[in-house]
Design a protein around this motif. Structure first.
Motif, mmCIF file in Angstrom:
data_model
loop_
_atom_site.group_PDB
_atom_site.id
_atom_site.type_symbol
_atom_site.label_atom_id
_atom_site.label_comp_id
_atom_site.label_asym_id
_atom_site.label_seq_id
_atom_site.Cartn_x
_atom_site.Cartn_y
_atom_site.Cartn_z
ATOM 1 N N PRO A 6 -5.354 4.573 -0.770
ATOM 2 C CA PRO A 6 -5.837 5.520 -1.768
ATOM 3 C C PRO A 6 -7.200 5.573 -2.125
ATOM 4 O O PRO A 6 -7.704 6.224 -2.570
ATOM 5 N N THR A 7 -7.667 4.139 -2.483
ATOM 6 C CA THR A 7 -8.893 4.033 -3.065
ATOM 7 C C THR A 7 -9.784 4.668 -1.919
ATOM 8 O O THR A 7 -11.039 5.380 -2.344
ATOM 9 N N VAL A 8 -9.887 4.135 -0.579
ATOM 10 C CA VAL A 8 -10.740 4.982 0.123
ATOM 11 C C VAL A 8 -10.573 6.465 0.298
ATOM 12 O O VAL A 8 -11.699 7.215 0.314
ATOM 13 N N LEU A 9 -9.522 7.025 0.171
ATOM 14 C CA LEU A 9 -9.424 8.569 0.211
ATOM 15 C C LEU A 9 -10.008 9.015 -1.173
ATOM 16 O O LEU A 9 -10.620 10.246 -1.024
ATOM 17 N N LEU A 10 -9.788 8.477 -2.006
ATOM 18 C CA LEU A 10 -10.552 8.883 -3.554
ATOM 19 C C LEU A 10 -12.151 8.928 -3.275
ATOM 20 O O LEU A 10 -12.436 9.771 -3.754
ATOM 21 N N THR A 45 -6.355 11.243 7.250
ATOM 22 C CA THR A 45 -5.012 11.860 6.622
ATOM 23 C C THR A 45 -4.303 12.486 7.687
ATOM 24 O O THR A 45 -3.188 13.191 7.375
ATOM 25 N N GLY A 46 -4.478 12.334 9.043
ATOM 26 C CA GLY A 46 -3.802 12.887 9.970
ATOM 27 C C GLY A 46 -3.765 14.367 10.150
ATOM 28 O O GLY A 46 -2.872 15.063 10.501
ATOM 29 N N ALA A 53 -6.484 18.475 4.558
ATOM 30 C CA ALA A 53 -6.781 16.886 4.346
ATOM 31 C C ALA A 53 -7.200 16.792 2.869
ATOM 32 O O ALA A 53 -6.502 15.761 2.467
ATOM 33 N N LEU A 54 -7.894 17.438 2.238
ATOM 34 C CA LEU A 54 -7.908 17.297 0.787
ATOM 35 C C LEU A 54 -6.744 17.049 -0.057
ATOM 36 O O LEU A 54 -6.406 16.592 -0.865
ATOM 37 N N ALA A 55 -5.757 18.144 0.526
ATOM 38 C CA ALA A 55 -4.608 18.205 -0.414
ATOM 39 C C ALA A 55 -3.680 16.786 -0.133
ATOM 40 O O ALA A 55 -3.166 16.707 -1.088
ATOM 41 N N VAL A 56 -3.567 16.489 1.160
ATOM 42 C CA VAL A 56 -2.822 15.388 1.669
ATOM 43 C C VAL A 56 -3.552 14.222 0.832
ATOM 44 O O VAL A 56 -2.687 13.357 0.545
ATOM 45 N N ALA A 57 -4.599 13.949 0.949
ATOM 46 C CA ALA A 57 -5.374 13.007 0.069
ATOM 47 C C ALA A 57 -5.014 12.939 -1.232
ATOM 48 O O ALA A 57 -4.694 11.919 -1.616
ATOM 49 N N ARG A 58 -5.289 14.075 -2.024
ATOM 50 C CA ARG A 58 -5.067 14.122 -3.395
ATOM 51 C C ARG A 58 -3.547 13.946 -3.535
ATOM 52 O O ARG A 58 -3.261 13.019 -4.592
ATOM 53 N N ALA A 59 -2.768 14.200 -2.905
ATOM 54 C CA ALA A 59 -1.142 13.971 -3.216
ATOM 55 C C ALA A 59 -0.951 12.373 -2.881
ATOM 56 O O ALA A 59 -0.056 11.846 -3.731
ATOM 57 N N HIS A 60 -1.609 11.888 -1.887
ATOM 58 C CA HIS A 60 -1.252 10.475 -1.497
ATOM 59 C C HIS A 60 -1.871 9.553 -2.640
ATOM 60 O O HIS A 60 -1.478 8.634 -3.240
#
Length: 73
Positions: A6-10, A45-46, A53-60
């Protein structure tokens, strides 16, 4: 499927948002960084679309924060 931490995604989401806020189409370096960041978000995010990708990342990220909050309680 593996999911980035999650830190990487953020960091990626914040970088993408920053780059989109300063991208005006005149600086090819910023355009390249924006493309690279969008690609990395999609791979992380696959997904195949940066909006998804942004939606999946934010949800994660939210799910990880909720899990951390639940563990702290």
């Amino acid at each position: 499927m593996l999911m980035a931490h999650p830190t990487v995604l953020l960091d990626l989401v914040e970088r993408y948002e920053l780059l989109t806020s300063v991208a005006d189409g005149t600086d090819p370096r910023i355009a390249g960084q924006l493309r690279d960041t969008a690609y990395t978000l999609c791979v992380s995010t696959g997904t195949r679309d940066v909006t998804e990708a942004l939606a999946v990342a934010r949800a994660h990220i939210v799910a990880a924060e909720d899990a951390a909050d639940g563990a702290a309680a």
